[in-house]
Design a protein around this motif. Structure first.
Motif, short mmCIF file in Angstrom:
data_model
loop_
_atom_site.label_atom_id
_atom_site.label_comp_id
_atom_site.label_asym_id
_atom_site.label_seq_id
_atom_site.Cartn_x
_atom_site.Cartn_y
_atom_site.Cartn_z
N ASP A 13 28.03 36.86 40.55
CA ASP A 13 29.33 37.40 40.14
C ASP A 13 29.20 38.47 39.07
O ASP A 13 30.21 38.88 38.48
N GLU A 46 31.50 41.63 39.26
CA GLU A 46 32.90 41.30 38.97
C GLU A 46 33.08 40.97 37.49
O GLU A 46 34.06 41.39 36.86
N VAL A 59 37.02 35.34 36.97
CA VAL A 59 35.77 35.60 37.71
C VAL A 59 35.14 34.27 38.08
O VAL A 59 34.96 33.39 37.22
#
Length: 230
Positions: free
Chosen positions: A91, A94, A153
């Motif tokens: 992630d 992001e 997130v």
């Protein structure tokens, strides 16, 4: 030990929550911005930009003291130091994108919306409209993103949530609308969940033992907005 330079405003409040959530040892050093203490040479040696928050880590890399300023830089530093709230590797894109969205969007546009609606002289209609509309646009971006999500997130809290929480906490004041959260049900759901966390609850008590100046008189304006008084 983290020396935490604090004033009870949104950006320092993020750091309060991060310190509480991470379990890092810290001490609070009040900086009364309405009295101009952020311009003292001793504090400017820590943050040359003369803003709170700032920290000094007395046990930085190699055991040396490290200064860190700007709330999002501090969040990143503390997350890396503690190994907490950095999200998952997959992630990362992001994570960085939304952290910078808050750092360059929600944060500064909220600050300008507050300034033009609550501090600037009457007649600054362009500034009021500009920042009121822009902060509403930023909130809608976050509102759309949070649909069906518990966190900004990934599937666990990160410093992105902590960074956003500090400003969303002041949404009624920022938008000059006590019912503004009714417009953003996804943000409200997320914010209500964040508020139940023990770190969020304890963060609100940080610095409560210190009496900060509350009057926005002429001296306070000169201290907080010195570029207007050159």
């Amino acid at each position: 030990m983290i020396r935490f330079y604090f004033h009870p405003t949104p950006n320092p409040q993020k750091i309060s929550m991060m310190l509480e959530a991470s379990g890092l040892a810290y001490e609070v050093l009040p900086v009364d911005t309405r009295k101009g203490q952020q311009h003292d040479p001793t504090f400017r040696a820590i943050n040359p930009n003369g803003k709170v928050p700032a920290i000094v880590d007395t046990d930085g890399p190699g055991g040396k003291e490290v200064r860190v300023f700007d709330s999002n830089a501090i969040l990143l530093y503390l997350a890396e130091k503690s190994g907490k709230f950095l999200g998952k590797a997959e992630d990362r894109g992001e994570f960085l994108s939304w952290l910078m969205f808050i750092a360059t969007g929600i944060g500064p546009f909220s600050g300008q919306a507050v300034h033009f609606q609550h501090v600037a002289p009457e007649g600054s209609d362009y500034g009021v409209n500009r920042y009121r509309n822009e902060i509403a646009r930023h909130y809608q971006v976050l509102e759309d993103h949070l649909k069906g999500r518990d966190f900004i997130v990934g599937n666990e809290m990160t410093i992105v949530d902590i960074s956003a929480w500090g400003w969303v906490d002041k949404a009624p004041f920022v938008h000059k609308n006590p019912d503004v959260m009714d417009k953003y049900p996804n943000i409200k759901r997320w914010f209500d969940k964040m508020n139940t966390l023990p770190a969020a609850i304890s963060a609100r008590d940080v610095g409560k033992g210190h009496s900060f100046k509350t009057e926005m008189d002429e001296d306070a304006k000169r201290a907080m907005f010195p570029s207007n008084y050159r």
